[in-house]
Design a protein around this motif. Structure first.
Motif, PDB file in Angstrom:
ATOM      1  N   SER A  59       0.799  -1.101  -0.155  1.00 43.87           N
ATOM      2  CA  SER A  59       0.176  -0.219   0.162  1.00 43.87           C
ATOM      3  C   SER A  59       1.134   1.153   0.004  1.00 43.87           C
ATOM      4  O   SER A  59       0.447   2.889  -0.704  1.00 43.87           O
ATOM      5  N   ILE A  62       1.919   1.453  -3.497  1.00 46.28           N
ATOM      6  CA  ILE A  62       1.229   2.281  -4.404  1.00 46.28           C
ATOM      7  C   ILE A  62       0.537   3.382  -4.246  1.00 46.28           C
ATOM      8  O   ILE A  62       0.414   4.282  -4.947  1.00 46.28           O
ATOM      9  N   HIS A  63       1.156   4.451  -3.002  1.00 44.16           N
ATOM     10  CA  HIS A  63       1.104   5.554  -2.501  1.00 44.16           C
ATOM     11  C   HIS A  63       1.893   6.701  -3.070  1.00 44.16           C
ATOM     12  O   HIS A  63       1.571   7.065  -4.072  1.00 44.16           O
ATOM     13  N   ALA A  65       3.815   5.146  -5.868  1.00 46.06           N
ATOM     14  CA  ALA A  65       3.844   5.247  -7.478  1.00 46.06           C
ATOM     15  C   ALA A  65       2.441   6.245  -7.546  1.00 46.06           C
ATOM     16  O   ALA A  65       2.915   7.169  -8.774  1.00 46.06           O
ATOM     17  N   TRP A  66       1.051   6.094  -6.894  1.00 44.27           N
ATOM     18  CA  TRP A  66       0.568   7.077  -7.631  1.00 44.27           C
ATOM     19  C   TRP A  66       1.026   8.818  -7.004  1.00 44.27           C
ATOM     20  O   TRP A  66       0.132   9.725  -8.104  1.00 44.27           O
ATOM     21  N   ILE A  67       1.395   9.084  -5.976  1.00 42.91           N
ATOM     22  CA  ILE A  67       1.980  10.436  -5.994  1.00 42.91           C
ATOM     23  C   ILE A  67       2.884  10.730  -7.183  1.00 42.91           C
ATOM     24  O   ILE A  67       2.854  12.184  -7.311  1.00 42.91           O
ATOM     25  N   THR A  70       1.201  10.159 -11.281  1.00 37.58           N
ATOM     26  CA  THR A  70      -0.448  10.704 -11.878  1.00 37.58           C
ATOM     27  C   THR A  70      -0.258  12.330 -10.697  1.00 37.58           C
ATOM     28  O   THR A  70      -0.052  12.295  -9.884  1.00 37.58           O
ATOM     29  N   LEU A  74      -5.746  11.832  -4.457  1.00 34.53           N
ATOM     30  CA  LEU A  74      -5.317  10.829  -3.952  1.00 34.53           C
ATOM     31  C   LEU A  74      -6.289   9.483  -3.683  1.00 34.53           C
ATOM     32  O   LEU A  74      -5.675   8.410  -3.455  1.00 34.53           O
ATOM     33  N   ALA A  76      -8.601   8.053  -5.558  1.00 36.02           N
ATOM     34  CA  ALA A  76      -7.864   7.170  -6.450  1.00 36.02           C
ATOM     35  C   ALA A  76      -7.082   5.928  -5.413  1.00 36.02           C
ATOM     36  O   ALA A  76      -7.310   4.422  -6.012  1.00 36.02           O
ATOM     37  N   GLY A  77      -6.343   6.207  -5.550  1.00 40.19           N
ATOM     38  CA  GLY A  77      -4.848   5.698  -5.147  1.00 40.19           C
ATOM     39  C   GLY A  77      -5.070   5.113  -4.052  1.00 40.19           C
ATOM     40  O   GLY A  77      -4.584   3.170  -3.320  1.00 40.19           O
ATOM     41  N   ILE A  80      -7.203   2.036  -4.722  1.00 38.19           N
ATOM     42  CA  ILE A  80      -6.281   0.835  -5.081  1.00 38.19           C
ATOM     43  C   ILE A  80      -5.653  -0.144  -4.257  1.00 38.19           C
ATOM     44  O   ILE A  80      -5.549  -0.620  -4.220  1.00 38.19           O
TER      45      ILE A  80
END
Length: 92
Positions: A59, A62-63, A65-67, A70, A74, A76-77, A80
């Motif tokens: 997790s 994922i956070h 990579a999301w930050i 994209t 956040l 949406a991240g 996921i």
């Protein structure tokens, strides 16, 4: 002792309190019902605690990579990451 240097915002406080409550809950669950190692889709045998650690670590990635990749909200991240936690705890 003042904690201004730590930038304790409300979301940071909620995050750490939640992690603490998860650890306390997992400890109580382990005492009441000892875990049995099992093998899921990962190539290792895992316990509940192992799966929790793997889920939290995934997790976090994922956070990050999301930050980093994209500009989408956040939340949406987070959704996921939440799905990943369920998958890791259930089938890992």
């Amino acid at each position: 002792m003042t904690l201004e240097w730590m930038a304790w915002t409300f979301p940071t406080t909620v995050f750490f309190i939640t992690i603490g409550l998860i650890l306390i809950s997992m400890t109580i669950w382990q005492v009441l019902s000892p875990t049995i190692e099992r093998k899921g889709f990962l190539p290792i045998s895992t316990t509940r605690g192992d799966r929790l650690f793997i889920g939290l670590l995934g997790s976090a990635y994922i956070h990050l990579a999301w930050i980093g990749l994209t500009d989408i909200t956040l939340w949406a991240g987070f959704a996921i990451a939440l799905v990943w936690m369920v998958v890791a705890m259930r089938w890992a």
